[in-house]
Scaffold this motif. Structure first.
Motif, PDB file in Angstrom:
ATOM      1  N   VAL A  55       0.381  -1.248   0.291  1.00 47.87           N
ATOM      2  CA  VAL A  55       0.245   0.115   0.125  1.00 47.87           C
ATOM      3  C   VAL A  55       0.760   1.398   0.156  1.00 47.87           C
ATOM      4  N   THR A  56       2.288   1.213   1.104  1.00 47.74           N
ATOM      5  CA  THR A  56       2.547   2.163   1.209  1.00 47.74           C
ATOM      6  C   THR A  56       3.332   2.231  -0.086  1.00 47.74           C
ATOM      7  N   ALA A  57       3.932   1.061  -0.896  1.00 49.36           N
ATOM      8  CA  ALA A  57       4.898   1.767  -2.526  1.00 49.36           C
ATOM      9  C   ALA A  57       4.037   1.966  -3.420  1.00 49.36           C
ATOM     10  N   VAL A  58       2.350   1.902  -3.649  1.00 49.07           N
ATOM     11  CA  VAL A  58       1.202   2.367  -4.232  1.00 49.07           C
ATOM     12  C   VAL A  58       1.037   3.918  -3.410  1.00 49.07           C
ATOM     13  N   CYS A  59       0.962   4.509  -2.926  1.00 45.28           N
ATOM     14  CA  CYS A  59       1.540   5.285  -2.635  1.00 45.28           C
ATOM     15  C   CYS A  59       2.432   6.624  -2.776  1.00 45.28           C
ATOM     16  N   TRP A  60       3.686   5.583  -2.628  1.00 41.17           N
ATOM     17  CA  TRP A  60       4.861   6.158  -3.637  1.00 41.17           C
ATOM     18  C   TRP A  60       4.534   6.314  -5.039  1.00 41.17           C
ATOM     19  N   VAL A  61       4.403   5.284  -5.777  1.00 41.82           N
ATOM     20  CA  VAL A  61       4.007   5.490  -7.075  1.00 41.82           C
ATOM     21  C   VAL A  61       3.441   6.722  -7.602  1.00 41.82           C
ATOM     22  N   LEU A  62       2.054   6.837  -6.920  1.00 42.28           N
ATOM     23  CA  LEU A  62       1.095   7.717  -7.362  1.00 42.28           C
ATOM     24  C   LEU A  62       1.861   9.790  -6.943  1.00 42.28           C
ATOM     25  N   ALA A  99       4.532  -3.054  -4.422  1.00 42.38           N
ATOM     26  CA  ALA A  99       3.847  -3.099  -4.694  1.00 42.38           C
ATOM     27  C   ALA A  99       3.785  -4.956  -5.315  1.00 42.38           C
ATOM     28  N   TRP A 100       4.449  -4.956  -6.754  1.00 42.84           N
ATOM     29  CA  TRP A 100       3.752  -6.345  -7.065  1.00 42.84           C
ATOM     30  C   TRP A 100       4.325  -7.806  -6.988  1.00 42.84           C
ATOM     31  N   GLY A 101       5.534  -7.244  -6.057  1.00 41.06           N
ATOM     32  CA  GLY A 101       6.040  -7.809  -4.867  1.00 41.06           C
ATOM     33  C   GLY A 101       5.677  -9.035  -3.593  1.00 41.06           C
ATOM     34  N   ARG A 102       4.918  -8.049  -3.571  1.00 40.29           N
ATOM     35  CA  ARG A 102       4.863  -7.751  -2.048  1.00 40.29           C
ATOM     36  C   ARG A 102       2.846  -8.197  -2.183  1.00 40.29           C
TER      37      ARG A 102
END
Length: 120
Positions: free
Chosen positions: A77-84, A116-119
């Protein structure tokens, strides 16, 4: 694969942490004078400090939940937020014609997408 995810997450956490601490500790005027930091001249000091705090929290969120085994879903979730966040950073730097900063943002975006994909 797990080792690669930990390495990429660790590098991302370092980038997030040092970027966030810089935004929190360095005065806005000095940030604006730095290479690719001109955008801070157009933003309020409160926005820059808030962004810095969010980056420090992201550094924690991309490592700690998986490391301690509590709410590990927070890592992707944090990684997706970082992508944004990186999409927003790319738009900002593109508007300012800062191509080198955009390349760095793309790199961090790809790394975060991998985590994000891996986790997930």
């Amino acid at each position: 694969m797990n080792l690669a995810l930990w390495i990429v997450a660790g590098v991302l956490a370092a980038v997030m942490f040092f970027g966030g601490v810089t935004k929190l500790a360095v005065p806005k005027e000095r940030l604006a004078a730095a290479p690719a930091g001109g955008w801070t001249g157009d933003a309020s000091a409160a926005f820059v400090k808030t962004l810095g705090a969010l980056e420090v929290l992201a550094a924690v969120g991309v490592i700690v939940p998986a490391a301690v085994g509590v709410a590990p879903v927070m890592v992707p979730v944090t990684a997706v937020c970082w992508v944004l966040l990186m999409v927003g950073a790319m738009v900002t730097h593109l508007r300012r014609h800062e191509r080198t900063a955009v390349l760095a943002n793309v790199t961090y975006l790809v790394m975060a997408a991998f985590v994000a994909w891996g986790r997930f």
